[in-house]
Write an enzyme that holds these catalytic residues in place. Structure first.
Site, PDB file in Angstrom:
ATOM      1  N   ARG A  63       0.839  -1.219   0.000  1.00 27.41           N
ATOM      2  CA  ARG A  63       0.000   0.000   0.000  1.00 27.41           C
ATOM      3  C   ARG A  63       0.869   1.262   0.000  1.00 27.41           C
ATOM      4  O   ARG A  63       0.532   2.271  -0.608  1.00 27.41           O
ATOM      5  CB  ARG A  63      -0.947  -0.038   1.201  1.00 27.41           C
ATOM      6  N   HIS A 115      -6.229   6.804  12.517  1.00 28.47           N
ATOM      7  CA  HIS A 115      -5.779   5.418  12.335  1.00 28.47           C
ATOM      8  C   HIS A 115      -4.318   5.326  11.927  1.00 28.47           C
ATOM      9  O   HIS A 115      -3.869   4.277  11.471  1.00 28.47           O
ATOM     10  CB  HIS A 115      -6.645   4.710  11.279  1.00 28.47           C
ATOM     11  N   CYS A 126      10.910   0.549  21.759  1.00 30.76           N
ATOM     12  CA  CYS A 126      11.226   1.834  22.438  1.00 30.76           C
ATOM     13  C   CYS A 126      10.310   2.957  21.975  1.00 30.76           C
ATOM     14  O   CYS A 126      10.471   4.106  22.390  1.00 30.76           O
ATOM     15  CB  CYS A 126      12.688   2.202  22.185  1.00 30.76           C
ATOM     16  N   CYS A 145      17.194   1.863  19.868  1.00 33.12           N
ATOM     17  CA  CYS A 145      17.393   0.858  20.940  1.00 33.12           C
ATOM     18  C   CYS A 145      18.163  -0.367  20.442  1.00 33.12           C
ATOM     19  O   CYS A 145      18.399  -1.304  21.219  1.00 33.12           O
ATOM     20  CB  CYS A 145      16.050   0.428  21.531  1.00 33.12           C
ATOM     21  N   THR A 183     -17.024   7.030   3.873  1.00 32.24           N
ATOM     22  CA  THR A 183     -16.781   5.957   4.833  1.00 32.24           C
ATOM     23  C   THR A 183     -18.036   5.117   4.988  1.00 32.24           C
ATOM     24  O   THR A 183     -19.153   5.621   4.971  1.00 32.24           O
ATOM     25  CB  THR A 183     -16.306   6.502   6.197  1.00 32.24           C
ATOM     26  N   SER A 184     -17.820   3.797   5.151  1.00 37.99           N
ATOM     27  CA  SER A 184     -18.954   2.856   5.163  1.00 37.99           C
ATOM     28  C   SER A 184     -19.625   2.779   6.526  1.00 37.99           C
ATOM     29  O   SER A 184     -20.654   2.135   6.683  1.00 37.99           O
ATOM     30  CB  SER A 184     -18.447   1.456   4.774  1.00 37.99           C
ATOM     31  N   ASN A 208     -21.434  10.342   0.350  1.00 40.68           N
ATOM     32  CA  ASN A 208     -20.922   8.995   0.122  1.00 40.68           C
ATOM     33  C   ASN A 208     -21.413   8.462  -1.224  1.00 40.68           C
ATOM     34  O   ASN A 208     -22.461   8.887  -1.718  1.00 40.68           O
ATOM     35  CB  ASN A 208     -21.397   8.078   1.258  1.00 40.68           C
TER      36      ASN A 208
END
Ligand code: BV8
Length: 239
Positions: A63, A115, A126, A145, A183-184, A208
């Site tokens: 992606r 998200h 870390c 780290c 958005t669904s 939508n």
């Protein structure tokens, strides 16, 4: 638009995969969607990453590579929201579920990636943050780290707490207009934002391609591609 809002109304806009669809990025739950090739539990949970990190890395590497292709650019819907933020006298906040950077590239500044972002990563051990435009792998060693195997995409998986929820709920409590675009309405807590806005007497509209799962609770529902509905809605607001 048959509603009136204060001249300096505060606007909260939730976006999902549908606003990036016409830029060429796949959505999740439509035919041929991202989840069609994968079971959510296999690629978008901490357990999936612990069980099969190589597969989860490949899902996000694919992606990320797709997003960085030269032909993937903000579309008129992203640009209309950036114009609204620039010209609107009141506060405009975009809360996106999307992990792409198309809102930023369109010029939106006041933006929350609830998200996470596929162009960011962090070390599981870390928590140091890393910008990433290349593939991630389980063999990577953290520069901070020096541990190996903990670098993961900075993505909120199922069962993990979305980012900046306090700020989002503050904005919902004080907004006059709540827009939900592309958005669904499948994923919470994002799918519950419209109810929170309604509780605080905001005017709510959904833009939508087809009515979402919670379309019926919005005051207004405009169906059609975002590059048409969002541009028309913003032009009406700015008139
Ligand atoms: C959490 C990873 C709590 C990144 C994603 C009730 C309350 C709270 C939680 C839950 C609850 N019920 C269930 C839960 C758990 C779960 C959940 O919601 N499960 C669902 C499946 C039932 N939620 C969580 O786990 C969340 N975390 O609640 O934590 C907690 C509490 C205490 C302590 C710790 C934790 C985390 C959710 C985030 C998960 N991560 N993705 C990635 O891989 O991208 S979610 C994933 O779905 C994507 O991020 C995406 O953002 C999200 C929503 O998808 P959409 O954006 O809506 O995309 P979709 O394809 O579904 O729809 C596209 C729409 O666009 C369609 O309607 C289509 O018609 C439209 N469209 C298409 N083309 C166009 C268009 N519209 C306009 N124009 C077009 N051209």
């Amino acid at each position: 638009m048959n509603f009136s809002i204060p001249e300096k109304a505060s606007i909260v806009i939730l976006t999902g995969a549908g606003i990036s669809a016409e830029s060429g990025l796949e959505t999740f739950r439509g035919a041929g969607g991202l989840w069609c090739g994968h079971r959510v539990e296999d690629v978008a949970t901490p357990e999936a990453f612990a069980r099969n990190p190589a597969m989860v890395h490949e899902f996000y590497n694919m992606r990320r590579r797709g997003l960085l292709k030269p032909e993937i650019n903000p579309n008129p819907a992203h640009l209309a929201l950036a114009e609204l933020e620039q010209k609107w006298p009141g506060e405009v906040l975009v809360v996106t579920q999307n992990i792409d950077d198309l809102h930023e590239r369109a010029g939106t500044k006041n933006l929350i990636h609830m998200h996470g972002e596929v162009l960011k990563a962090f070390c599981h051990f870390c928590r140091s943050n890393i910008e990433c435009r290349n593939d991630l792998s389980i063999e990577m060693t953290c520069a901070k780290c020096s541990k190996t195997g903990g670098i993961r995409p900075d993505i909120v998986w199922f069962g993990e707490m979305p980012y900046r929820m306090d700020e989002i709920f503050d904005a919902l409590a004080n907004c006059d207009l709540f827009l939900s675009i592309g958005t669904s309405g499948n994923v919470y807590p994002a799918a519950g934002f419209v109810s929170e806005a309604l509780r605080h007497d905001a005017f709510t509209a959904e833009l939508n391609l087809e009515p979402s799962l919670n379309a019926s609770i919005f005051h207004e529902s405009l169906t059609g591609p975002a590059t048409e509905t969002v541009v028309r809605f913003v032009n009406n607001l700015l008139k």
